[in-house]
Design a protein around this motif. Structure first.
Motif, PDB file in Angstrom:
ATOM      1  N   LEU A 355      10.312  37.300   1.120  1.00  0.00           N
ATOM      2  CA  LEU A 355       9.358  36.115   1.596  1.00  0.00           C
ATOM      3  C   LEU A 355       8.506  35.637   0.569  1.00  0.00           C
ATOM      4  CD1 LEU A 355       9.261  37.301   5.296  1.00  0.00           C
ATOM      5  CD2 LEU A 355      10.934  35.721   4.277  1.00  0.00           C
ATOM      6  N   GLU A 356       7.853  34.553   0.713  1.00  0.00           N
ATOM      7  CA  GLU A 356       6.629  34.190   0.092  1.00  0.00           C
ATOM      8  C   GLU A 356       5.608  35.060   0.824  1.00  0.00           C
ATOM      9  OE1 GLU A 356       6.276  29.907   0.180  1.00  0.00           O
ATOM     10  OE2 GLU A 356       7.947  29.673  -1.235  1.00  0.00           O
ATOM     11  N   GLN A 357       4.571  35.100  -0.079  1.00  0.00           N
ATOM     12  CA  GLN A 357       3.380  35.870   0.568  1.00  0.00           C
ATOM     13  C   GLN A 357       2.759  35.375   1.857  1.00  0.00           C
ATOM     14  OE1 GLN A 357       2.093  38.787  -0.881  1.00  0.00           O
ATOM     15  NE2 GLN A 357       0.717  39.136   0.849  1.00  0.00           N
ATOM     16  N   ALA A 358       2.577  34.048   1.814  1.00  0.00           N
ATOM     17  CA  ALA A 358       2.107  33.334   3.043  1.00  0.00           C
ATOM     18  C   ALA A 358       2.773  33.485   4.259  1.00  0.00           C
ATOM     19  CB  ALA A 358       1.788  31.908   2.542  1.00  0.00           C
ATOM     20  N   LYS A 359       4.337  33.181   4.165  1.00  0.00           N
ATOM     21  CA  LYS A 359       5.222  33.594   5.057  1.00  0.00           C
ATOM     22  C   LYS A 359       5.318  34.946   5.446  1.00  0.00           C
ATOM     23  CE  LYS A 359       9.034  32.126   7.215  1.00  0.00           C
ATOM     24  NZ  LYS A 359       9.332  31.043   8.402  1.00  0.00           N
ATOM     25  N   HIS A 360       5.204  35.867   4.956  1.00  0.00           N
ATOM     26  CA  HIS A 360       5.194  37.302   5.092  1.00  0.00           C
ATOM     27  C   HIS A 360       3.875  37.549   5.828  1.00  0.00           C
ATOM     28  CE1 HIS A 360       5.344  41.794   4.128  1.00  0.00           C
ATOM     29  NE2 HIS A 360       6.370  41.579   4.849  1.00  0.00           N
ATOM     30  N   GLU A 361       2.799  37.067   5.688  1.00  0.00           N
ATOM     31  CA  GLU A 361       1.542  37.444   6.133  1.00  0.00           C
ATOM     32  C   GLU A 361       1.370  36.664   7.537  1.00  0.00           C
ATOM     33  OE1 GLU A 361      -1.949  36.177   3.918  1.00  0.00           O
ATOM     34  OE2 GLU A 361      -1.455  37.929   2.430  1.00  0.00           O
ATOM     35  N   ALA A 362       2.228  35.302   7.656  1.00  0.00           N
ATOM     36  CA  ALA A 362       2.305  34.702   8.896  1.00  0.00           C
ATOM     37  C   ALA A 362       3.126  35.216   9.847  1.00  0.00           C
ATOM     38  CB  ALA A 362       2.743  33.007   8.591  1.00  0.00           C
ATOM     39  N   ILE A 363       4.154  35.766   9.636  1.00  0.00           N
ATOM     40  CA  ILE A 363       5.134  36.279  10.999  1.00  0.00           C
ATOM     41  C   ILE A 363       4.284  37.740  11.033  1.00  0.00           C
ATOM     42  CG2 ILE A 363       7.196  35.352   9.826  1.00  0.00           C
ATOM     43  CD1 ILE A 363       8.125  37.927   8.775  1.00  0.00           C
ATOM     44  N   HIS A 364       3.667  38.304  10.249  1.00  0.00           N
ATOM     45  CA  HIS A 364       2.874  39.589  10.754  1.00  0.00           C
ATOM     46  C   HIS A 364       1.476  39.196  11.417  1.00  0.00           C
ATOM     47  CE1 HIS A 364       5.907  42.598   9.509  1.00  0.00           C
ATOM     48  NE2 HIS A 364       6.032  42.124   8.417  1.00  0.00           N
ATOM     49  N   GLY A 365       1.219  37.968  11.672  1.00  0.00           N
ATOM     50  CA  GLY A 365       0.163  37.614  12.413  1.00  0.00           C
ATOM     51  C   GLY A 365      -1.242  37.690  11.411  1.00  0.00           C
ATOM     52  N   GLY A 366      -1.147  37.239  10.202  1.00  0.00           N
ATOM     53  CA  GLY A 366      -2.150  37.146   9.022  1.00  0.00           C
ATOM     54  C   GLY A 366      -2.404  38.378   8.343  1.00  0.00           C
ATOM     55  N   GLY A 367      -3.151  38.157   7.449  1.00  0.00           N
ATOM     56  CA  GLY A 367      -3.456  39.179   6.332  1.00  0.00           C
ATOM     57  C   GLY A 367      -3.797  40.547   6.840  1.00  0.00           C
ATOM     58  N   ASN A 368      -4.432  40.698   7.990  1.00  0.00           N
ATOM     59  CA  ASN A 368      -4.740  41.845   8.764  1.00  0.00           C
ATOM     60  C   ASN A 368      -3.765  42.360   9.446  1.00  0.00           C
ATOM     61  OD1 ASN A 368      -6.199  44.008  10.225  1.00  0.00           O
ATOM     62  ND2 ASN A 368      -8.211  43.159   9.655  1.00  0.00           N
ATOM     63  N   TRP A 369      -2.843  43.303   9.284  1.00  0.00           N
ATOM     64  CA  TRP A 369      -1.798  43.842  10.199  1.00  0.00           C
ATOM     65  C   TRP A 369      -2.027  44.413  11.369  1.00  0.00           C
ATOM     66  CZ3 TRP A 369      -1.017  48.524  11.784  1.00  0.00           C
ATOM     67  CH2 TRP A 369      -1.752  49.860  10.956  1.00  0.00           C
ATOM     68  N   ARG A 370      -3.462  44.978  11.544  1.00  0.00           N
ATOM     69  CA  ARG A 370      -4.028  45.599  12.475  1.00  0.00           C
ATOM     70  C   ARG A 370      -4.175  44.511  13.646  1.00  0.00           C
ATOM     71  NH1 ARG A 370      -5.961  49.285   8.681  1.00  0.00           N
ATOM     72  NH2 ARG A 370      -5.509  51.334   9.314  1.00  0.00           N
ATOM     73  N   LEU A 371      -4.918  43.582  13.090  1.00  0.00           N
ATOM     74  CA  LEU A 371      -5.220  42.501  14.127  1.00  0.00           C
ATOM     75  C   LEU A 371      -3.910  41.668  14.552  1.00  0.00           C
ATOM     76  CD1 LEU A 371      -8.365  40.654  12.723  1.00  0.00           C
ATOM     77  CD2 LEU A 371      -8.171  42.144  14.617  1.00  0.00           C
ATOM     78  N   GLY A 372      -2.985  41.468  13.358  1.00  0.00           N
ATOM     79  CA  GLY A 372      -1.827  40.879  13.710  1.00  0.00           C
ATOM     80  C   GLY A 372      -0.844  41.410  14.722  1.00  0.00           C
ATOM     81  N   ARG A 373      -1.047  42.778  15.036  1.00  0.00           N
ATOM     82  CA  ARG A 373      -0.245  43.529  15.965  1.00  0.00           C
ATOM     83  C   ARG A 373      -0.612  43.054  17.507  1.00  0.00           C
ATOM     84  NH1 ARG A 373       2.634  47.426  13.447  1.00  0.00           N
ATOM     85  NH2 ARG A 373       3.342  46.447  11.616  1.00  0.00           N
ATOM     86  N   THR A 374      -1.741  42.717  17.493  1.00  0.00           N
ATOM     87  CA  THR A 374      -2.444  42.114  18.947  1.00  0.00           C
ATOM     88  C   THR A 374      -1.739  40.902  19.158  1.00  0.00           C
ATOM     89  OG1 THR A 374      -4.285  40.716  17.997  1.00  0.00           O
ATOM     90  CG2 THR A 374      -4.266  43.240  18.693  1.00  0.00           C
ATOM     91  N   TRP A 375      -1.277  40.070  18.277  1.00  0.00           N
ATOM     92  CA  TRP A 375      -0.504  38.958  18.649  1.00  0.00           C
ATOM     93  C   TRP A 375       1.135  38.984  19.220  1.00  0.00           C
ATOM     94  CZ3 TRP A 375       2.799  35.756  14.688  1.00  0.00           C
ATOM     95  CH2 TRP A 375       3.078  34.526  15.133  1.00  0.00           C
ATOM     96  N   PRO A 376       1.520  38.472  20.135  1.00  0.00           N
ATOM     97  CA  PRO A 376       2.944  38.970  20.974  1.00  0.00           C
ATOM     98  C   PRO A 376       3.933  38.468  20.089  1.00  0.00           C
ATOM     99  CG  PRO A 376       1.400  37.820  22.412  1.00  0.00           C
ATOM    100  CD  PRO A 376       0.613  37.789  21.246  1.00  0.00           C
ATOM    101  N   ASN A 377       3.639  37.444  19.087  1.00  0.00           N
ATOM    102  CA  ASN A 377       4.825  36.841  18.507  1.00  0.00           C
ATOM    103  C   ASN A 377       4.758  37.552  17.042  1.00  0.00           C
ATOM    104  OD1 ASN A 377       6.077  35.243  20.448  1.00  0.00           O
ATOM    105  ND2 ASN A 377       4.642  33.330  19.896  1.00  0.00           N
ATOM    106  N   GLU A 378       4.010  38.693  16.598  1.00  0.00           N
ATOM    107  CA  GLU A 378       4.183  39.305  15.338  1.00  0.00           C
ATOM    108  C   GLU A 378       5.419  40.053  15.329  1.00  0.00           C
ATOM    109  OE1 GLU A 378       3.951  42.695  12.840  1.00  0.00           O
ATOM    110  OE2 GLU A 378       4.311  42.934  14.801  1.00  0.00           O
ATOM    111  N   TRP A 379       6.302  39.722  14.130  1.00  0.00           N
ATOM    112  CA  TRP A 379       7.453  40.158  14.047  1.00  0.00           C
ATOM    113  C   TRP A 379       7.918  41.583  14.581  1.00  0.00           C
ATOM    114  CZ3 TRP A 379      12.147  38.152  13.023  1.00  0.00           C
ATOM    115  CH2 TRP A 379      13.107  38.932  12.883  1.00  0.00           C
ATOM    116  N   ASN A 380       6.980  42.625  13.910  1.00  0.00           N
ATOM    117  CA  ASN A 380       7.471  43.856  14.438  1.00  0.00           C
ATOM    118  C   ASN A 380       7.359  44.048  15.868  1.00  0.00           C
ATOM    119  OD1 ASN A 380       7.718  44.379  11.752  1.00  0.00           O
ATOM    120  ND2 ASN A 380       6.238  45.928  11.803  1.00  0.00           N
ATOM    121  N   ARG A 381       6.276  43.902  16.391  1.00  0.00           N
ATOM    122  CA  ARG A 381       5.923  43.688  18.100  1.00  0.00           C
ATOM    123  C   ARG A 381       7.147  43.040  18.762  1.00  0.00           C
ATOM    124  NH1 ARG A 381       0.402  42.122  21.238  1.00  0.00           N
ATOM    125  NH2 ARG A 381       1.505  42.419  23.380  1.00  0.00           N
TER     126      ARG A 381
END
Length: 426
Positions: A355-381
Motif C-alpha cells: 500500500l502507499e504510505q498514506a493509504k496504510h496509515e489511513a486504514i490504521h487510523g493515522g500515523g499513531n497506531w495506538r490512537l488509531g486502535r481507538t477508531w472502530p473502523n481501524e483495520w485490525n480492530r
C-alpha cells in the motif's frame, strides 16, 4: 446467477483461470512423475551409473533426487493452495490465492526444465558406463561436475522462491539450457568418436539418440491433439505429430491459451512464461534477446502495456523505499489464526498487500497506531470484530475459507488490492 450478468462473467473468468492453473500444475507434475520413474530405474541398475566407477557417480544421482524433492514439495504446497482457492466463494479471493501459488508453480516449472536436462546427463552417463567401459571415466566425471556447477546457481535461486532471484533465474534459463545443450552434445560426440567399431556405433546411436534436450521440452508441454495445426508467428508452427524440426516450435494452441490466461490474470509473470517458450523453441531463439519473442507468441501470451504494467514490482520509485506491507490478517493475532489453519503456505505472512504510505496509515487510523486502535473502523480492530462475531454466531471456530470470505468483503469495502505478496525478509 445469470450467465450474462457482470457477476456471472467474473465467476466464469475466475473458473477459466482456475482450470488453466490446474492444467499447468498437471503438466509440471507429469514431468516430476517421469523423473521419479527414471530415478527408480537408475537406482535399480547395477551395471551403469550406480554400479560402476566405484560409486563415484552416485552423488550426481543423489543431486537429481534432491532437486526432485524440493520441486515435489512446492507442487504439493501449490496443490493445497489450489484446493483452498477452489473452496472460496469469492472470485477475487480465489484469484488472489492462485496468484499466491503462482511463484511456487513458476519455480516448479522452471526447476522441472532443469531437472529433465539433468536426467539427460544422468542417462547419458549411465549408457556410457554400462556399454563403453573403454571411455575415459575421468573425462566423463569432469563433464558431469562442470554441468552440475553450471546448473546449481539457477536451482538455488528457483528453490528460494524469492521474487527477484526467481525471475532473474527464469529469464536467464534459456541461455543456461543452451550452454547445457552444448555440453551434452560435446560429451555425446566425444563418446561417439571413441567407439571401437561400427557395431558399437550403431548400438550407441540407438542407446543415446533419444537422450537430447528434446526430453526437457517434451516433458514440459502437454501432448498435441490430433489434427490441430496452428500458426503462432513466423517460424513458429504447431503440428499434430509433436516433432520439432529446425526453427519450428512445437507448442499446442491449448498450452498457449493456458499460459495466456494465467499471464493476463497475474498468476504467472510474463518473463517466466516467455522463458518457457524460448526453451521450447530451441537454440535459434535462445540466442535472441530476452524481449525479442516473435510477434505471434508475444500476442498469444498477452504481451502488451496492460500485461507489462501488471507485473511492475519492487521500489515505489527510483531511490525510494519499499512501500509498506499491510498484513491483511493482523500479526498481533497470529496465534489466533494459526489455530484456525493459517500455517505453512497459508501463513498470515503470505497474506500481505503493498500500500502507499498514506493509504496504510489511513486504514490504521493515522500515523499513531495506538490512537488509531481507538477508531472502530481501524483495520485490525474492525477485522477481528467481524471474525469474532462470525464465530459467536457459528458457535465454533471458523474455517480458513470462511475467514477469507469475510476478509475479501472487508478488503473490497476498504478498496484494498486483492494481490497478496509474502512478507519481505520472511
Amino acid at each position: 446467477m445469470s450467465p450474462g450478468s457482470d457477476e456471472g462473467a467474473v465467476w466464469q473468468s475466475a473458473l477459466a483461470t482456475h482450470l488453466a492453473f490446474l492444467g499447468a500444475l498437471r503438466d509440471v507434475s507429469g514431468t516430476t512423475r517421469r523423473a521419479s520413474d527414471e530415478l527408480s530405474r537408475l537406482r535399480a541398475s547395477r551395471q551403469g551409473i550406480v554400479g560402476k566407477a566405484s560409486g563415484a557417480f552416485v552423488p550426481y544421482v543423489d543431486y537429481g533426487e534432491r532437486q526432485l524433492r524440493w520441486i515435489d514439495a512446492e507442487l504439493t504446497a501449490t496443490t493445497r493452495l489450489t484446493h483452498a482457492a477452489s473452496e472460496v466463494d469469492d472470485p477475487d479471493m480465489q484469484l488472489a490465492l492462485l496468484r499466491l501459488a503462482g511463484p511456487r508453480l513458476e519455480a516448479s516449472m522452471m526447476g522441472a526444465f532443469l531437472l529433465a536436462v539433468w536426467f539427460d546427463f544422468l542417462n547419458l552417463a549411465d549408457v556410457v558406463l554400462e556399454q563403453y567401459p573403454s571411455y575415459n571415466v575421468e573425462s566423463l566425471f569432469a563433464n558431469m561436475d562442470h554441468s552440475q556447477k553450471m546448473l546449481e546457481p539457477a536451482m538455488q535461486a528457483l528453490s528460494s522462491l524469492e521474487p527477484g532471484p526467481l525471475e532473474a533465474a527464469a529469464t536467464d534459463l534459456p541461455a543456461l539450457v543452451g550452454h547445457l545443450t552444448n555440453e551434452f552434445v560435446a560429451t555425446r560426440e566425444s563418446v561417439r568418436m571413441t567407439a571401437e567399431n561400427i557395431e558399437k556405433l550403431r548400438v550407441l546411436k540407438e542407446s543415446i539418440e533419444a537422450l537430447t534436450l528434446l526430453s526437457a521440452m517434451r516433458f514440459s508441454l502437454p501432448s498435441l491433439p490430433r489434427a490441430a495445426p496452428a500458426t503462432l508467428g513466423m517460424g513458429l508452427v504447431v503440428g499434430s505429430n509433436g516433432v520439432m524440426m529446425g526453427t519450428r516450435v512445437v507448442v499446442s494452441a491449448e498450452w498457449v491459451e493456458m499460459m495466456h490466461r494465467l499471464v493476463q490474470a497475474g498468476v504467472l509473470s510474463l518473463p517466466v512464461v516467455s522463458a518457457a517458450v524460448r526453451i521450447q523453441a530451441g537454440q535459434v531463439m535462445m540466442a535472441k534477446a530476452h524481449d525479442k519473442l516473435p510477434p505471434g507468441v508475444r500476442e498469444a501470451l498477452g504481451d502488451g502495456p496492460e500485461v507489462r504494467g501488471m507485473h511492475v514490482t519492487g521500489r515505489t520509485g527510483a531511490g525510494m523505499a519499499e512501500p509498506p506491507e499491510h498484513h491483511v490478517l493482523p500479526r498481533e493475532f497470529r496465534e489466533w489464526f494459526e489455530k484456525r489453519g493459517f500455517t505453512g503456505e497459508m501463513s498470515i505472512d503470505r497474506f500481505c498487500v503493498n500500500l502507499e504510505q498514506a493509504k496504510h496509515e489511513a486504514i490504521h487510523g493515522g500515523g499513531n497506531w495506538r490512537l488509531g486502535r481507538t477508531w472502530p473502523n481501524e483495520w485490525n480492530r474492525m477485522i477481528m470484530d467481524v471474525l469474532s462475531k462470525a464465530e459467536t454466531e457459528a458457535g465454533r471456530m471458523l474455517t480458513p475459507n470462511e475467514i477469507l470470505r469475510l476478509v475479501a468483503k472487508a478488503m473490497k469495502r476498504y478498496n484494498l488490492p486483492m494481490n497478496f505478496i509474502p512478507r519481505r525478509g520472511r
